[in-house]
Design a protein around this motif. Structure first.
Motif, short mmCIF file in Angstrom:
data_model
loop_
_atom_site.label_atom_id
_atom_site.label_comp_id
_atom_site.label_asym_id
_atom_site.label_seq_id
_atom_site.Cartn_x
_atom_site.Cartn_y
_atom_site.Cartn_z
N ASP A 119 3.96 -61.19 8.19
CA ASP A 119 3.76 -59.94 8.93
C ASP A 119 3.84 -58.86 7.87
O ASP A 119 4.94 -58.51 7.44
CB ASP A 119 4.88 -59.83 9.98
CG ASP A 119 4.81 -58.53 10.75
OD1 ASP A 119 5.65 -58.36 11.64
OD2 ASP A 119 3.95 -57.69 10.46
N ASP A 122 6.08 -54.81 9.51
CA ASP A 122 6.72 -55.00 10.81
C ASP A 122 7.38 -53.70 11.26
O ASP A 122 8.07 -53.05 10.48
CB ASP A 122 7.81 -56.10 10.69
CG ASP A 122 8.60 -56.22 11.96
OD1 ASP A 122 8.06 -56.70 12.96
OD2 ASP A 122 9.77 -55.79 11.95
N GLU A 281 7.17 -64.00 12.69
CA GLU A 281 8.33 -63.17 13.06
C GLU A 281 9.49 -64.06 13.48
O GLU A 281 10.56 -64.05 12.87
CB GLU A 281 7.95 -62.20 14.19
CG GLU A 281 7.00 -61.08 13.73
CD GLU A 281 6.50 -60.21 14.87
OE1 GLU A 281 6.18 -60.74 15.95
OE2 GLU A 281 6.41 -58.98 14.67
MN MN Z 1 6.19 -57.53 13.45
#
Ligand code: MN
Ligand code: AHG
Ligand code: MN
Ligand code: MN
Length: 336
Positions: A119, A122, A281
């Motif tokens: 990611d 984030d 995540e």
């Molecule tokens: Mn994220």
């Protein structure tokens, strides 16, 4: 003098990873090289985040990603930086990014033995208001060392060989596990090096904080409602928990690792699989929390046991202090 020795005996992230590598005589140093390229990406994003407002990097990029989210300029910039850094490392094979609809195959001449799910940025909703954001990554070794395929990344998080995040906050901290505990490094901007500042991070066994978006309470299932009810109105005279919710997973999980407590993104009637994405995540954060002595639970099972079917699949997540997660597991198991 000890203090002088300490000051000149810098344990950089690179040196730390090399030390770990030396414990595996068969290692070829590929993971060390891969991690050094991820670190380069984190340093770039840290610099970009710190001057976002000045460098006109706040605001929308004008596109929408596969998640149906309006991409921020920093989402796109960070994504490009990490993809280029990983491809140039010559150690990566299959990449999965939140910002790319399909998995990315590194071109043949630069392919290595590792798959990276990440990611790139984030907490994007927090960029324009200056609240901490981060980068999250997880690393799998290719299953059979040949040309990578998507099944090399549709594997339970327990098969990851490393996971980490970088927090772009009051300081830039990189928290990493390569399967032997969790260790925190702080970027020294003068040196451009991540220095070991939090060796062997352990999440407190029990905490006094719960972290959830209470705005979704209307849609929660009974066990989550019950858990939050007890947190706010405890029986037996104990003290209510504090609510802390930043809205950037990296910041909420970092606080949970350091202070203890529980971070939750439950399923709800609107999103039966919750909001957070399993591969880049939930898995990396679950890996870190377990490595630090905590637990990570989906409402049904241990988060790291889930077998993903799609690269952008979502999962509910309850993670943090061992005993706090144990309490919500009991409530879910009792609800049958
Ligand atoms: Mn994220
Ligand atoms: P991203 O910015 O990478 O899309 O992730 C945002 C996630 C995560 O950072 C955070 O925990 C969660 O969204 C917050 O969601 P809500 O605003 O629905 O609480
Ligand atoms: Mn997003
Ligand atoms: Mn993101």
């Amino acid at each position: 003098h000890a203090a002088d020795a300490q000051r000149t005996d810098l344990m950089t992230l690179t040196r730390f990873v090399l030390n770990e590598q030396s414990k595996h005589p068969e290692a070829r140093g590929d993971l060390t090289i891969l991690l050094s390229h991820i670190v380069l990406g984190c340093k770039f994003v840290c610099a970009a985040v710190n001057k976002a407002g000045l460098a006109k990097l706040i605001g929308l990029a004008g596109d929408t990603n596969i998640q149906g989210e309006e991409q921020k300029k920093l989402d796109v910039l960070s994504n490009e930086v990490f993809i280029k850094a990983l491809c140039s490392s010559g150690r990566a094979n299959v990449l999965v990014s939140e910002e790319n609809e399909t998995e990315i195959y590194v071109e043949t001449s630069r392919r290595g033995r590792y798959c990276v799910v990440f990611d790139p940025l984030d907490g994007s909703s927090n960029i324009d208001c200056g609240v901490s954001i981060g980068t999250i990554f997880g690393i799998y070794m290719l299953k059979d060392g040949k040309a990578g395929v998507v099944s090399d990344v549709l594997r339970p998080g327990k098969e990851m060989v490393a996971a980490g995040y970088c927090l772009y906050g009051s300081s830039c901290m990189l928290v990493l596990s390569i399967g032997n505990g969790v260790h925190g490094f702080t970027l020294d901007p003068a040196l451009g090096e991540f220095i070991l500042t939090h060796p062997v991070m352990r999440v407190p066994r029990k905490g006094k904080i719960y972290s959830v978006n209470e705005g979704n309470a209307k849609h929660w299932d009974e066990p989550t409602k019950k858990y939050v009810e007890i947190a706010k109105f405890p029986t037996g005279g104990s003290v209510p928990k504090s609510l802390r919710y930043i809205g950037s997973m990296v910041a909420d999980v970092h606080r949970t690792l350091l202070y203890g407590g529980i971070f939750m993104y439950p399923a709800d009637k609107k999103s039966p699989n919750g909001k957070l994405r399993l591969l880049y995540e939930v898995f990396p954060m679950a890996y870190l929390v377990e490595q630090a002595g905590g637990q990570a639970f989906t409402g049904k099972e241990r988060a790291l046991d889930v077998v993903p079917k799609k690269i952008h699949e979502r999962s509910p997540i309850f993670l943090g202090s061992f005993e706090d997660v144990e309490e919500i597991k009991t409530l879910y198991h009792a609800s049958g």
